[in-house]
Design an enzyme around this catalytic site. Structure first.
Site, short mmCIF file in Angstrom:
data_model
loop_
_atom_site.label_atom_id
_atom_site.label_comp_id
_atom_site.label_asym_id
_atom_site.label_seq_id
_atom_site.Cartn_x
_atom_site.Cartn_y
_atom_site.Cartn_z
N GLU A 102 -6.32 -8.05 -0.92
CA GLU A 102 -6.59 -8.01 0.53
C GLU A 102 -8.03 -7.61 0.75
O GLU A 102 -8.52 -6.66 0.14
CB GLU A 102 -5.77 -6.89 1.21
CG GLU A 102 -4.40 -7.23 1.65
CD GLU A 102 -3.77 -6.08 2.45
OE1 GLU A 102 -4.48 -5.37 3.19
OE2 GLU A 102 -2.56 -5.90 2.32
N GLU B 33 0.84 -1.20 0.00
CA GLU B 33 0.00 0.00 0.00
C GLU B 33 0.88 1.25 0.00
O GLU B 33 0.82 2.08 0.93
CB GLU B 33 -0.96 0.00 1.19
CG GLU B 33 -2.02 -1.06 1.07
CD GLU B 33 -3.03 -1.04 2.22
OE1 GLU B 33 -2.73 -0.46 3.28
OE2 GLU B 33 -4.10 -1.63 2.06
#
Ligand code: GAL
Length: 683
Positions: free
Chosen positions: A324, A166
């Site tokens: 995710e 991320e």
């Protein structure tokens, strides 16, 4: 049959085919064996096999355990984990663990860490502490990435590189001196000379005239609001700096392991310093996205669907990967709601319905220690004898039955929603007429209204071509990039239908207001002219003469060629038009000047869909989410996904074979309360 996917990554001379990361749809999650004694690993792989896990993200935050001191490596545990996973038929998306710099590195080089607006440097103890402009960090990170790639590049378990984690989520917007130098170089390359910057930013305001690029500082704490043009460019610089880090890691990986695809996990519903994920999407071999529902949001499945459509837009329609999401509660919301029975499957399958070729979870086994010890995973603290593990096992069985779906693409929708974060950054930069309008409000409301009617939509960046659309929605697109208004006008002239909302086309690419009446960029197309904004206070409501009510935002508007569809019946602007429509060429351009309540949005969307003649994906009962994926191998085969978000059975007028139960349905199918049915259709 082993599926392949095609990468269009910009560093490849031509598109390239890589084997898909798993046999069938990917199922699995972030696996952190380093947190557990090795005896537990045996149970892990046995449970993975039981659940049908075929793909894990490995080593995501483990740099400090692999490079235990400067240049000193300890690969032992990772060697054993890779071998064990391979022996059990589980593919590995190996992370370059640069998201979490080791303590020794932060202590030897505290200057690698980000500095906030107040000049405070991030300390050790978290993750993603590094600044993308730190040359020292880059040097250590790339040295480690090379060592990792050399060690595991030919390991048979390796399927995909997962670069960092991320990027930008916890390290966007660094204000350090080193960043200032990079920022000034970025500005110099963007503007060429300082006079161009002064002109574009309007620095005559408060006499903020610069005479050289090195006078321009990052927007550090200044007690008053910075120039919105500077703030917007700082966001763009930040995004480029973060992307620069990804590209640097990618270059090493590509050099050492040219046959292994590369990705990094996006967060397309946030802009963690990433203004243009669509551009980032061109730099990865496979778009991978993270998504977490907000437990307190009663409409969270609608937000999820929007996110999945947006991920597909970033992937330019190609299949992508949900890399995710959570099995149940997260640990970072004020109250971390557990998912109800069936929600895990609905969430996973809703992403797959909208183009994902797999559903991975953060995380495999819930940690007992560390900051995420109360975040759900596939194996909860209670162990496999649990609701969550059983639901994942069940999902595994479902995904095996859905294997034919891999590689198919979502049927192209005829409705486009223009959306990007750059426009949001422009809206969020500096003082504005109201703080009560969140950038996502209207895009989500419109998407939800379409979904309620079974109408599919593409969420695309504003500069994307509009071919194939009959209806284009432009919700609160505050910044209209050059060419967007022209393209929309051409679309309408050619017979297309457009809805533009309030707060669209207000500023140009320098965050400078387009003068002459709002909404400057779209005024001519819409045949309206807004003189003044009349935002409302919380709790204030106005009624329209068509019966709808509205809040938050109204405008003093007059038509210049458009017809009035409805006007305010109450409030200070009683009698002023609130919704208008212009006929231009063969199409129409509708303007919405106020924030309608949900029934108002629904009737506006119904009206637009009827006007544009857009049919639903299938004839379904209200409350049934419906999407279609079309096989890329045999286009006459398609897959109809039906997701029931209600607590009563609902039906669809559709035919095909239920891929999970094998039951054939001739003309209608009933989806149980909270359930999902996937039909293989023959068309
Ligand atoms: C994500 C992150 C994961 C984990 C997860 C928890 O943002 O990538 O590592 O922290 O959040 O929800």
């Amino acid at each position: 049959m082993q599926q392949h996917f095609t990468s269009h990554s910009a560093d490849l001379a031509q598109p390239r085919s890589f084997p898909w990361i798993a046999d069938g749809l990917a199922l699995g999650g972030d696996y952190s064996p380093e947190q557990w004694p090795e005896e537990v690993w045996q149970e892990d792989v046995a449970l993975m096999r039981r659940a049908g896990v075929n793909s894990v993200n490995l080593g995501v935050f483990s740099w400090g355990l692999l490079e235990v001191a400067d240049g000193e490596y300890d690969w032992g545990w990772l060697d054993r984990a890779m071998d064990l996973l391979h022996d059990n038929g589980i593919g590995v998306n190996l992370a370059t663990p640069t998201a979490a710099p080791p303590i020794w590195l932060l202590q030897a080089h505290p200057e690698i860490a980000t500095v906030d607006q107040f000049g405070v440097r991030t300390s050790q103890g978290g993750r993603l502490a590094w600044s993308p402009s730190s040359e020292t960090f880059r040097r250590f990170a790339l040295r480690f990435v090379r060592a990792l790639a050399e060690r595991y590049g030919s390991h048979p378990a390796l399927r995909l590189w997962h670069v960092s984690n991320e990027i930008g989520n916890e390290n966007a917007r660094c204000y350090s001196d080193e960043t200032a130098v990079a920022w000034q170089a970025w500005l110099a390359s963007k503007f060429g000379d300082i006079a161009a910057l002064n002109d574009a930013w309007g620095t005559a305001f408060w006499g903020h005239h610069y005479t050289s690029f090195d006078q321009v500082l990052p927007p550090r704490h200044a007690r008053t609001s910075h120039n919105p043009a500077l703030l917007l460019d700082f966001e763009r610089f930040t995004s480029d700096a973060l992307l620069g880090h990804y590209l640097a890691e990618r270059a090493v990986l590509r050099e050492v392991t040219p046959d292994i695809p590369i990705t990094t996990n996006f967060m397309v519903m946030n802009n963690p310093g990433v203004d243009d994920y669509r551009r980032w999407g061109e730099e990865v071999d496979l778009v991978a996205n993270d998504h977490y529902t907000i437990g307190a949001d009663p409409e969270r499945h609608g937000e999820l669907s929007f996110s999945a459509d947006r991920a597909r837009g970033v992937a330019q329609g190609r299949p992508w990967l949900l890399i995710e999401h959570s099995t149940s509660a997260v640990n970072w919301q004020p109250v971390n709601r557990a998912k109800s029975v069936g929600e895990l499957a609905r969430n996973s399958l809703a992403h797959i319905a909208r183009g994902a070729d797999g559903a991975l979870f953060f995380q495999w086994r819930v940690s007992s220690a560390g900051s995420e010890q109360f975040h759900s995973g596939i194996v909860p603290h209670a162990g496999p004898d649990s609701k969550i593990f059983r639901e994942v096992e069940q999902l595994g069985a479902t995904l095996r039955a859905l294997a034919p779906v891999v590689g198919s693409t979502v049927e192209r929708a005829r409705v486009g929603i223009l959306f990007d974060w750059e426009s949001a950054s422009a809206w969020q930069a500096g003082n504005k007429p109201t703080r009560s309008i969140a950038y996502l409000d209207l895009p989500l409301a419109l998407h939800r209204a379409l979904t309620k009617r079974g109408i599919a939509a593409e969420v695309v960046r504003p500069q994307e071509g509009l071919d194939g659309f009959d209806l284009v929605l432009v919700p609160t697109l505050y910044l209209a990039a050059p060419g967007v208004a022209e393209q929309l006008t051409e679309f309408v002239r050619g017979g297309g239908h457009v809805l533009v909302s309030y707060l669209s086309g207000i500023v140009d690419e320098h965050n400078r207001v387009i003068t002459g009446g709002y909404p400057g960029a779209f005024r001519e197309l819409l045949g309206v002219r807004v003189e003044e904004f009349f935002p409302l206070f919380e709790g204030q409501t106005v009624t329209l003469d068509s019966g709808e009510s509205a809040t938050t935002w109204t405008e003093l508007l007059r038509t210049e060629g458009a017809e009035v569809l409805s006007s305010y019946a109450t409030g200070e602007l009683a009698g002023v038009p609130a919704i208008t429509r212009a006929r231009v060429g063969d199409g129409t351009a509708t303007y919405l000047a106020t924030k309608l309540d949900a029934p108002g949005i629904q009737s506006l969307v119904d009206d637009l869909v009827a006007l544009a003649g857009v049919p639903p994906v299938a004839d379904v009962d209200a409350g049934l989410e419906v999407t279609r994926r079309v096989s890329s191998v045999s286009p006459e085969d398609s897959f109809l996904f039906l997701i029931n978000h209600t607590d009563a059975p609902l039906s669809a007028r559709a035919s095909g074979v239920d891929l999970v139960s094998g039951v054939a349905h001739a003309d209608a199918v009933t989806v149980p309360a909270g359930g999902v049915v996937v039909l293989k259709e023959k068309r």
